[in-house]
Write an enzyme that holds these catalytic residues in place. Structure first.
Site, short mmCIF file in Angstrom:
data_model
loop_
_atom_site.label_atom_id
_atom_site.label_comp_id
_atom_site.label_asym_id
_atom_site.label_seq_id
_atom_site.Cartn_x
_atom_site.Cartn_y
_atom_site.Cartn_z
N CYS A 92 0.80 -1.23 0.00
CA CYS A 92 0.00 0.00 0.00
C CYS A 92 0.83 1.27 0.00
CB CYS A 92 -0.92 0.01 1.23
SG CYS A 92 -1.92 -1.48 1.43
N HIS A 103 -3.59 6.35 3.20
CA HIS A 103 -2.43 5.64 3.74
C HIS A 103 -1.16 6.48 3.62
CE1 HIS A 103 -1.16 1.30 4.82
NE2 HIS A 103 -0.54 2.20 5.55
N ASP A 129 -3.67 -0.73 -6.13
CA ASP A 129 -2.29 -0.43 -5.74
C ASP A 129 -1.41 -1.68 -5.65
OD1 ASP A 129 -3.50 -1.39 -3.45
OD2 ASP A 129 -2.86 0.23 -2.15
N HIS A 130 -2.00 -2.84 -5.54
CA HIS A 130 -1.27 -4.11 -5.59
C HIS A 130 -2.27 -5.24 -5.70
CE1 HIS A 130 -2.39 -5.02 -1.41
NE2 HIS A 130 -1.99 -3.80 -1.08
#
Length: 479
Positions: free
Chosen positions: A39, A90, A291-292
């Site tokens: 993240c 985040h 994001d992943h």
């Protein structure tokens, strides 16, 4: 969200009708990656348009201040856009606006905001998290831990226990719709809808879990290089990153993961409907990505940070309902794109100047209807360098979308996958005699990529094994 969890990409189980429609009427980038697939560093690339070498975050570390001169929302704001984020940021401090005019925040459960002694001065979670504050107004005493699931419970799942409208996924869309009502009508807008799910906790509403509970879910692929035994019983831990997970538990987790994706898909459909009601659908460029990924049992591995496709490869769709950008309809692009390309792409779409600090590139030329599908673009990047600090599994990897080379910096282990013929990375060809020249080539590329790095991985002639990984590069720590 993994790259392959789209019906239009051929997934045998997942239902994603609204994302399929965005891809069917837009452009899907089939070789999209997150170079640092967790993240924090991935979001640094999104916010800045920079490579990990430039933005300085090459692994996951909380509580490092975010001080960047140029950010995507900041550039939009300077160009006269009304900017808003709803959901996960985040960053640190958590209420750092990063250039947005306003943030309605839900980062999910972050340990450094909850654990009393994790840092000397902590941000109190119920002060920084807007969703939790709102939820407690609806359900007094509610908390993010009520289901007994941790944010890293990668193999444990159960249904959401409250009305669906109270789920964080619904909340993100509800707040985003409210932004459409409250925005300045004299300004164009930039909205980032940022969902925590399908990241664990795996807690879909019951209706979505029911879609998958009786379906035969294919087992994850397991390569000839993967661990075949689990002497430490790592697979029994709810927080496992590797191990042999009991079959029923894994099947339930996979069903819940797919259910969360369909839930997001339906909520995106809800937002698109309201966007049309406000008369803005044909005036809005949409980019969907993650994001992943999530390994979800591939090769008996879980979570992210590793260089394998399930972890590092993500969906990436650009849609222009008003056809202002002359994108190819239903086009599938094979060039390798990455998180750093989001900022320049959206600024380009809006006609906003791209700062010189940006390393990524606008993908709009790749997506244009005038560019032949699969023709290749010599001006685009020829490969991507990815990496992530992860203890003994700290890794560097290179891919051109057709091949992938991996080097584990602490052990020296190398892996090589022929993605064109082996998309599930079932065979490690690193020791196959037929591919030694390719191994030599990719190793030489990595040697040049890492030359001069402060960790001492390379002197420009060879790679050095066992050098201590650094999660945040010094220019970021000192910045």
């Amino acid at each position: 969200m993994r790259y392959d969890c789209l019906s239009i990409a051929g997934h045998p189980v997942v239902e994603t009708p609204n994302l399929d429609e965005l891809a069917r009427t837009g452009v899907r980038f089939d070789r999209a990656y997150s170079a640092t697939p967790t993240c924090v560093p991935a979001r640094a690339a999104i916010f800045t348009g920079q490579s990990q070498k430039s933005h300085g975050r090459v692994g996951y570390q909380d509580c490092v201040p975010w001080n960047y001169e140029h950010t995507m929302p900041g550039e939009f704001a300077k160009a006269g856009y009304h900017t808003q984020c709803v959901g996960k940021m985040h960053v640190y401090p958590a209420r750092n606006l990063m250039g947005f005019h306003n943030v309605v925040l839900h980062d999910g459960y972050l340990h450094h905001n909850r654990n009393k002694y994790s840092i000397p001065v902590r941000e109190h979670y119920d002060e920084v998290d807007d969703y939790l504050h709102w939820l407690r107004q609806q359900v007094p005493g509610a908390d993010l831990t009520d289901l007994g699931l941790d944010c890293n419970s990668s193999t444990v799942a159960r249904p959401w226990h409250l009305p669906e409208k109270l789920h964080p996924t619904n909340w993100v869309v509800t707040e985003s719709i409210d932004f459409l009502r409250r925005r300045d009508p004299d300004k164009p807008f930039f909205l980032w809808m940022s969902f925590v799910r399908p990241h664990s906790p795996l807690d879909p509403p019951q209706a979505y879990l029911d879609l998958y509970k009786d379906i035969e879910i294919p087992e994850p692929p397991v390569g000839d290089w993967a661990l075949q035994s689990d002497p430490d019983l790592d697979g029994l831990s709810p927080y496992t990153s590797k191990g042999l997970v009991p079959k029923r538990r894994l099947q339930n987790a996979m069903a819940a993961y797919y259910a969360l994706i369909t839930h997001i898909d339906h909520q995106i459909g809800r937002f698109m409907q309201v966007l049309a009601e406000y008369g803005e659908r044909n005036n809005t460029v949409i980019l969907f990505t993650s994001d992943h990924g999530e390994l979800m049992g591939d090769h008996h591995l879980f979570r992210k940070s590793l260089p394998y496709e399930g972890s590092a490869r993500v969906p990436f769709i650009v849609n222009d309902p008003g056809n202002r950008l002359s994108l190819g309809t239903g086009k599938v692009v094979q060039e390798v794109v990455e998180m750093r390309d989001i900022m320049p792409t959206l600024l380009d779409a809006a006609g906003v100047a791209i700062p010189g600090s940006v390393d990524g590139g606008s993908v709009l030329k790749l997506a244009a209807s005038s560019t032949e599908e699969g023709s290749g673009n010599a001006a685009w990047r020829s490969y991507l360098h990815g990496e992530h600090t992860q203890g003994m599994q700290s890794n560097h990897w290179l891919t051109d979308g057709k091949e992938k080379y991996i080097w584990f910096s602490q052990t020296g282990e190398e892996q090589f996958f022929l993605l064109t013929d082996d998309p599930q990375e079932l065979h490690n060809a690193a020791r196959d005699q037929a591919y030694q020249e390719r191994m030599d080539y990719w190793r030489s590329v990595l040697i040049q990529e890492l030359e001069g790095r402060e960790e001492g991985y390379s002197d420009g002639k060879q790679l050095f094994v066992g050098r201590k990984p650094v999660t945040v590069l010094s220019h970021m720590r000192n910045g």
